[in-house]
Design an enzyme around this catalytic site. Sequence first.
Site, mmCIF file in Angstrom:
data_model
loop_
_atom_site.group_PDB
_atom_site.id
_atom_site.type_symbol
_atom_site.label_atom_id
_atom_site.label_comp_id
_atom_site.label_asym_id
_atom_site.label_seq_id
_atom_site.Cartn_x
_atom_site.Cartn_y
_atom_site.Cartn_z
ATOM 1 N N PRO A 154 8.499 7.610 35.743
ATOM 2 C CA PRO A 154 7.572 7.756 34.172
ATOM 3 C C PRO A 154 7.575 9.049 33.672
ATOM 4 O O PRO A 154 7.502 9.748 34.516
ATOM 5 C CB PRO A 154 6.112 6.954 34.962
ATOM 6 C CG PRO A 154 6.389 6.535 36.089
ATOM 7 C CD PRO A 154 7.740 6.977 36.669
ATOM 8 N N GLY B 163 6.402 12.234 31.796
ATOM 9 C CA GLY B 163 5.082 12.623 31.446
ATOM 10 C C GLY B 163 3.723 12.440 32.163
ATOM 11 O O GLY B 163 2.830 12.262 31.627
ATOM 12 N N GLY C 208 2.746 12.832 35.426
ATOM 13 C CA GLY C 208 2.340 13.387 36.782
ATOM 14 C C GLY C 208 3.206 13.277 38.072
ATOM 15 O O GLY C 208 2.984 13.821 39.092
ATOM 16 N N LEU C 209 4.435 12.483 37.559
ATOM 17 C CA LEU C 209 5.406 12.465 38.739
ATOM 18 C C LEU C 209 6.466 13.300 38.401
ATOM 19 O O LEU C 209 7.666 13.048 39.349
ATOM 20 C CB LEU C 209 5.976 11.011 39.087
ATOM 21 C CG LEU C 209 5.007 10.133 39.343
ATOM 22 C CD1 LEU C 209 5.407 8.687 39.437
ATOM 23 C CD2 LEU C 209 3.980 10.533 40.691
ATOM 24 N N GLY C 210 6.332 14.588 37.788
ATOM 25 C CA GLY C 210 7.536 15.520 37.919
ATOM 26 C C GLY C 210 8.913 15.131 37.317
ATOM 27 O O GLY C 210 9.923 15.525 37.734
ATOM 28 N N SER C 211 8.777 14.250 36.436
ATOM 29 C CA SER C 211 10.257 13.719 35.786
ATOM 30 C C SER C 211 10.910 14.838 35.342
ATOM 31 O O SER C 211 12.256 14.673 35.566
ATOM 32 C CB SER C 211 9.826 12.455 34.576
ATOM 33 O OG SER C 211 8.987 13.065 33.531
ATOM 34 N N ALA D 240 11.119 18.003 36.111
ATOM 35 C CA ALA D 240 11.498 18.777 37.199
ATOM 36 C C ALA D 240 12.723 18.147 37.904
ATOM 37 O O ALA D 240 13.763 18.902 38.373
ATOM 38 C CB ALA D 240 10.737 19.014 38.269
ATOM 39 N N ASP E 172 6.514 21.565 40.990
ATOM 40 C CA ASP E 172 7.345 20.143 40.894
ATOM 41 C C ASP E 172 8.915 20.736 41.140
ATOM 42 O O ASP E 172 9.392 19.933 41.813
ATOM 43 C CB ASP E 172 7.372 19.789 39.383
ATOM 44 C CG ASP E 172 6.017 18.707 39.185
ATOM 45 O OD1 ASP E 172 5.427 18.427 40.124
ATOM 46 O OD2 ASP E 172 5.722 18.835 37.943
HETATM 47 O O1 PMV Z 1 2.041 16.286 35.321
HETATM 48 P P1 PMV Z 1 3.167 17.190 35.634
HETATM 49 O O2 PMV Z 1 4.153 16.502 37.043
HETATM 50 O O3 PMV Z 1 3.657 18.243 34.757
HETATM 51 O O4 PMV Z 1 2.499 18.346 36.740
HETATM 52 C C1 PMV Z 1 1.609 19.344 36.405
HETATM 53 C C2 PMV Z 1 1.016 20.260 37.365
HETATM 54 C C3 PMV Z 1 0.094 21.363 36.949
HETATM 55 O O5 PMV Z 1 -0.349 22.070 38.132
HETATM 56 C C4 PMV Z 1 -1.022 20.762 36.199
HETATM 57 C C5 PMV Z 1 0.825 22.413 36.268
HETATM 58 C C6 PMV Z 1 1.966 22.907 37.037
HETATM 59 O O6 PMV Z 1 2.761 23.773 36.516
HETATM 60 O O7 PMV Z 1 1.732 22.818 38.205
#
Ligand code: PMV
Length: 293
Positions: free
Chosen positions: A79, A81, A83-86, A88, A130
Amino acid sequence: MARSSAPGTAFLLGEHAVVYGEPALLFAVGRRATVTVETKSGEEDKMPDSAYVREAVGRAREHAGDDTPLRVEVESDIPIGAGLGSSAAVSAATLHAASRELGAPMEREKVAEEAHAVELDVQGAASPADTYTATMGGYTVVGDEEKRRLDVPGGADARFVVGWDGGSAPTGEMVEGVSRLVDRNRVADDIVESIGDLSRMGVERAETGDTDALGALMDMNQGLLDALGVSSSSLSRMVWAARDAGGHAKLTGAGGAGCVVAHPAADDVLSAVEDEAEEAFVARVAEGVRTEE
Ligand code: PMV
């Protein structure tokens, strides 16, 4: 033609605090972005409209000293944006595939370094959490003091539930919100440090193979993330569904909307999270960036 893939990532502990140099504990999630790169001499570049892909291709070209036109295709079941580092995963897989296709394969360390540089270019602020995890795979600890893969006895067999509320939130804005809070409220600063302490404890437990002990730390971390203002009603509903079913849970990544990670991956926990989620799945711990073809 070169095809590479890289996994999504989830924070077991430590997001946001990692931006301030505190350690974070992550694992590579068994959903992947796959990138195919083909040289197309005499034609123009053809690639998806993604700043991450463009930046990663530019960096692979610079590394190889070769700007042959390329056709780039991205497929991903991570998914976006959420929170699963798509981003990266897409950045690491693009660097890996493009550098191979251009005849100058990057070492893993180099992919991690360049993928972080891509995120910095595109997003402004980003920790290497990530990108390092998507490149190295397995479990990692990332912070100012250390950045390494964690050896977790029995950890390869551990499973986590991931629940997605179907939404997404811009990482930059969430990071910005925490920074404003830290600037004007010293309690927020203490919270960031406490999150770092939870990660340090988590690393100790994980290295002894005590992945069950991580659950209580994850719950506490969720409380602190909530205090920093990065949870949401839909994330909280998934967290509480997991807890009411006997599990432990927290949001993962930037927050605002997106995903939670829960432990253990018992059937009851999965179905409770599923009831509150747009989509839920059991994640296994995955390999880092790799050659597919
Ligand atoms: O939601 P993501 O996968 O973009 O992770 C963000 C993680 C943070 O700690 C909030 C930002 C970062 O650069 O580590």
